[in-house]
Design an enzyme around this catalytic site. Structure first.
Site, short mmCIF file in Angstrom:
data_model
loop_
_atom_site.label_atom_id
_atom_site.label_comp_id
_atom_site.label_asym_id
_atom_site.label_seq_id
_atom_site.Cartn_x
_atom_site.Cartn_y
_atom_site.Cartn_z
CE1 TYR A 49 -4.30 0.25 -0.60
CE2 TYR A 49 -4.46 -1.81 1.20
CZ TYR A 49 -4.87 -0.82 0.13
OH TYR A 49 -6.30 -1.06 0.11
CD GLU A 51 -3.86 4.23 0.36
OE1 GLU A 51 -2.65 3.84 0.80
OE2 GLU A 51 -4.92 3.97 0.74
CG ASP A 196 -8.74 9.57 -24.21
OD1 ASP A 196 -7.61 8.71 -24.33
OD2 ASP A 196 -9.68 8.80 -23.86
CB THR A 222 -5.28 3.03 -21.71
OG1 THR A 222 -5.31 2.92 -23.18
CG2 THR A 222 -6.83 3.31 -21.19
CE LYS A 225 -8.02 1.15 -25.36
NZ LYS A 225 -7.99 1.73 -24.21
NE ARG A 231 -7.50 -4.23 -18.92
CZ ARG A 231 -8.02 -4.34 -20.44
NH1 ARG A 231 -7.49 -5.60 -20.98
NH2 ARG A 231 -8.79 -3.60 -20.73
N1 DSN Z 1 -12.49 -0.28 -24.41
C1 DSN Z 1 -11.98 0.51 -25.23
C2 DSN Z 1 -11.65 0.11 -26.35
O1 DSN Z 1 -11.98 -0.98 -26.93
O2 DSN Z 1 -11.49 1.04 -27.58
C3 DSN Z 1 -11.95 1.81 -24.79
O3 DSN Z 1 -11.88 1.90 -23.42
#
Ligand code: DSN
Length: 413
Positions: A49, A51, A196, A222, A225, A231
């Protein structure tokens, strides 16, 4: 005790692993992480932990956790060649976007974002999401004819609505996003510009998509991807927003950071800093364009007529097939895609007119243009089968033997 001792859990793990090896993963937001990233995610850092932020924690024993978080921050800056402030703690993309709103907006403020059905994200103002429920969103989309963002329309809407913040970025937009145009519009209406870049972060890092750094005030992404990490998410911002962003992430909406994931982010950024990642980014786009060309040659209509990035949006309308049917048939054949609305879709999101495909994962397996033609042929055969079970079984066998020739990072290599 090892997971193999828990029969039920182990069976699920092994079955999913087999599915990933034997199938073709074409969901554009998915990828295969390296063994090193998997090791970090599965490491003892999950026990901690912490924080707070490096040097300022509410718990003891964070000497090494501070090092992990600082490593991720330093590498993130290097990767995107930026001196923006970095917060690597967001659990995922939606919490990152919510944190930005909490940091710079008051409830009810006017914001502008791309509509979900035109390619935007839920957190860019959809009415069922936190963003659309608690802020006064106006939405932009793509031109009906070209299916490309019409920047003069975006400007008109911005001048009329005077949003406090403009969000650019998308989840189902196959074309280059013109961050310069967005920045000019934001400047004109004195709005904060948030980009984004979740889908295209890996392409930006690899230098195959223009960067929003230097143009947008705040950038969220994110990490799992095209960036090929665990993640999670990261927020970058100009210094004047740093304190507000950090306070919004913690204690605003999150508690203890996921330190194991933050270490994995550092590992993934380290991998993306290697020259091979530039090649990976280039090949991802080449593959997407090769797959698009094959599908067009096979008679399919692609939204906007093609792709500049890692994703393809197919309009199935003229085939008399729905997105839901296509997703299910392709699944039966071992090819994973997701059903998706197309711009101005008259069908509902649970059974829309399109499917969304992408090449980040298959490119991570070392596939190139030649293999994209083969995958395109599989897809065309599945759609032509109209779900005929015997035909789907035949295609699945071929897909499995084809896929198994390409090692999956983190599993078979
Ligand atoms: N779930 C993601 C996507 O598949 O593009 C976006 O958050």
């Amino acid at each position: 005790m090892k997971i193999a001792a828990d029969g039920e859990a182990y069976r699920i793990l092994k079955a999913e692993q087999k599915r990933q090896v034997e199938g073709l993963e074409l969901i554009p937001s998915e990828n295969y992480v390296s063994k090193a990233v998997l090791e970090a995610v599965g490491s003892v850092l999950t026990n901690k932990y912490s924080e707070g932020y490096p040097g300022h924690r509410y718990y003891g024993g964070n000497f090494y956790i501070d090092q992990a978080e600082n490593l991720a921050i330093g590498r993130a800056k290097k990767l995107f060649k930026t001196d923006y402030h970095v917060n690597v703690q967001p659990y995922s993309g939606s919490p990152a976007n919510i944190a930005v709103m909490l940091a710079v907006l008051e409830l009810g403020d006017k914001v502008m974002g791309m509509s979900l059905t035109q390619g935007g994200h839920l957190t860019h103002g959809h009415k069922v999401n936190f963003s659309g429920r608690y802020y006064d969103f106006c939405q932009y989309g793509v031109d009906r004819r070209t299916e490309i963002i019409d920047y003069s329309e975006v400007e008109k809407t911005a001048l009329k609505e005077k949003p406090k913040m403009i969000i650019c970025g998308a989840t189902a937009y196959p074309r280059i996003i013109n961050f310069k145009a967005f920045s000019k519009i934001a400047e004109k209406v004195k709005a904060i510009l948030m980009a984004d870049i979740s889908h295209i972060a890996g392409l930006i890092a690899a230098g195959v998509h223009p960067t929003p750094f230097g143009l947008a005030d705040i950038i969220t992404t994110t990490t799992h991807k095209t960036l090929r990490g665990p993640r999670g998410a990261v927020i970058f911002c100009k210094d004047r927003y740093a304190e507000a962003i950090d306070r919004a992430v913690f204690p605003g909406i999150q508690g203890g950071p996921h330190d194991h994931v933050n270490l994995a982010k550092a590992v993934a950024f380290g991998e993306a800093l290697k020259p091979e990642f530039k090649e990976y980014g280039k090949q991802t786009v080449k593959n997407s364009q090769a797959l698009a060309a094959k599908l067009i040659a096979g008679g399919l209509r692609l939204v906007s007529g093609g792709t500049d990035n890692h994703l393809i949006l197919v309009d199935l309308g003229s085939l008399g097939v729905t997105g839901k049917q296509a997703e299910a048939w392709l699944d039966e054949a071992g090819i994973t895609v997701n059903k998706n609305t197309i711009p101005y879709d008259e069908r509902k999101p649970m059974d829309p007119s399109g499917i969304r495909l992408g090449t980040p994962a298959v490119t991570s397996r070392g596939m190139k243009e030649k293999e994209m033609k083969i995958i395109g042929e599989f897809i065309l055969r599945v759609l032509a089968s109209k779900g005929q079970v015997t035909e789907l079984k035949i295609i699945k066998k071929e897909v499995t033997s084809f896929a198994k020739k390409f090692p999956v990072p983190g599993i078979t290599k």
